[in-house]
Design an enzyme around this catalytic site. Sequence first.
Site, PDB file in Angstrom:
ATOM      1  N   TYR A  61      -2.599 -52.452 -45.742  1.00 40.67           N
ATOM      2  CA  TYR A  61      -1.438 -50.386 -45.914  1.00 40.67           C
ATOM      3  C   TYR A  61      -2.492 -50.116 -44.985  1.00 40.67           C
ATOM      4  O   TYR A  61      -1.877 -48.974 -44.194  1.00 40.67           O
ATOM      5  CB  TYR A  61      -0.814 -50.753 -46.886  1.00 40.67           C
ATOM      6  N   THR A  74       9.381 -43.266 -54.780  1.00 43.94           N
ATOM      7  CA  THR A  74      11.086 -44.015 -53.968  1.00 43.94           C
ATOM      8  C   THR A  74      10.402 -45.416 -54.762  1.00 43.94           C
ATOM      9  O   THR A  74       9.838 -45.661 -55.723  1.00 43.94           O
ATOM     10  CB  THR A  74      10.750 -44.048 -52.361  1.00 43.94           C
ATOM     11  N   VAL A  78       5.949 -39.908 -52.936  1.00 45.80           N
ATOM     12  CA  VAL A  78       6.709 -39.452 -53.950  1.00 45.80           C
ATOM     13  C   VAL A  78       7.460 -40.397 -54.392  1.00 45.80           C
ATOM     14  O   VAL A  78       7.403 -42.232 -53.792  1.00 45.80           O
ATOM     15  CB  VAL A  78       7.952 -39.177 -52.354  1.00 45.80           C
ATOM     16  N   ARG A 132      21.234 -55.667 -47.931  1.00 43.78           N
ATOM     17  CA  ARG A 132      21.260 -54.420 -47.073  1.00 43.78           C
ATOM     18  C   ARG A 132      22.484 -53.115 -47.160  1.00 43.78           C
ATOM     19  O   ARG A 132      21.994 -52.157 -47.161  1.00 43.78           O
ATOM     20  CB  ARG A 132      19.640 -54.056 -46.805  1.00 43.78           C
ATOM     21  N   ASP A 191      15.975 -57.522 -39.170  1.00 47.33           N
ATOM     22  CA  ASP A 191      14.454 -57.773 -39.654  1.00 47.33           C
ATOM     23  C   ASP A 191      13.172 -56.979 -38.991  1.00 47.33           C
ATOM     24  O   ASP A 191      13.232 -57.945 -38.094  1.00 47.33           O
ATOM     25  CB  ASP A 191      14.727 -59.161 -40.291  1.00 47.33           C
ATOM     26  N   ASN A 219      11.313 -44.395 -39.822  1.00 47.13           N
ATOM     27  CA  ASN A 219      10.563 -44.865 -41.516  1.00 47.13           C
ATOM     28  C   ASN A 219      10.202 -46.206 -42.269  1.00 47.13           C
ATOM     29  O   ASN A 219       9.472 -46.446 -43.073  1.00 47.13           O
ATOM     30  CB  ASN A 219      11.722 -44.094 -41.642  1.00 47.13           C
ATOM     31  N   LYS A 255      -0.903 -48.322 -41.229  1.00 46.84           N
ATOM     32  CA  LYS A 255      -0.405 -46.869 -41.145  1.00 46.84           C
ATOM     33  C   LYS A 255      -1.382 -45.786 -40.567  1.00 46.84           C
ATOM     34  O   LYS A 255      -1.215 -45.299 -39.738  1.00 46.84           O
ATOM     35  CB  LYS A 255      -1.223 -46.142 -42.909  1.00 46.84           C
TER      36      LYS A 255
END
Length: 244
Positions: A139, A172, A170, A37, A55, A81, A143
């Site tokens: 998830y 992505t 968005v 990556r 990681d 992020n 958050k």
Amino acid sequence: MSRILVTGSADGLGRAAADAFLSAGHDVVVHARNRQRAAALDALAARGAHVVVGDFVERDAVRRIAAGLSDAEPLDAVVHNAGVWSGPAVMPVNVVAPYLLTALLPGPRRLVYLSSGSHFGGRPSLTGVDWRGGSAGSYADSKLFVTALAAAVARLRPGVLSNAVDPGWVPTKMGGPNAPDDLELGHRTQEWLATSDEPAALTTGGYWYHQQTQDPHPAVHDEEFQDRLLEALAEETGTALEGR
């Protein structure tokens, strides 16, 4: 100019933010989870970005990155992020890694945590949470937890500007190509909170969407819930988050 770490910056919102910081003349540290990556960061490195690799599923990797950054030039800001949508990495990446980095990097005076409108569907319960990722976590719960973490840091470290940002849905890799929100607006708020001297950006404890504060889930500012979350993470990681 500021020295800024952007986690999860190989693509998507993280890369867009890192690119904007570099264009503005800031000293930027970018992050990828592995060497493969990290190859996507070559163009940013050629413009002066520093690259760290690890990681965030692995706590030792988070600790190694924090130790290396602590030995380097001090950071002014961190944009937390890095995140995943599903699978067993949800809690380790979305909650444990930003918690550990916050606990191990006490120096940055501005912290931005990526939240989501999904946090409104999270449950303010720590019962049965698998912080190690042996099972798939929610998830929405992750958050909610990280948004409460941002608020807790704002309370415990009054000299630090700590805020959570909903970047919107968005287009992505995570959001998908048909996501309806604006990709440009998606990263602008975290950049503004990390670097701007505008009075509104010099506030703390906020939950932001497109440079406007919103009311988050009621549990986010519940100090009892914040304390229980911090206690659970400290016990799980063996690392306490100290106030200032």
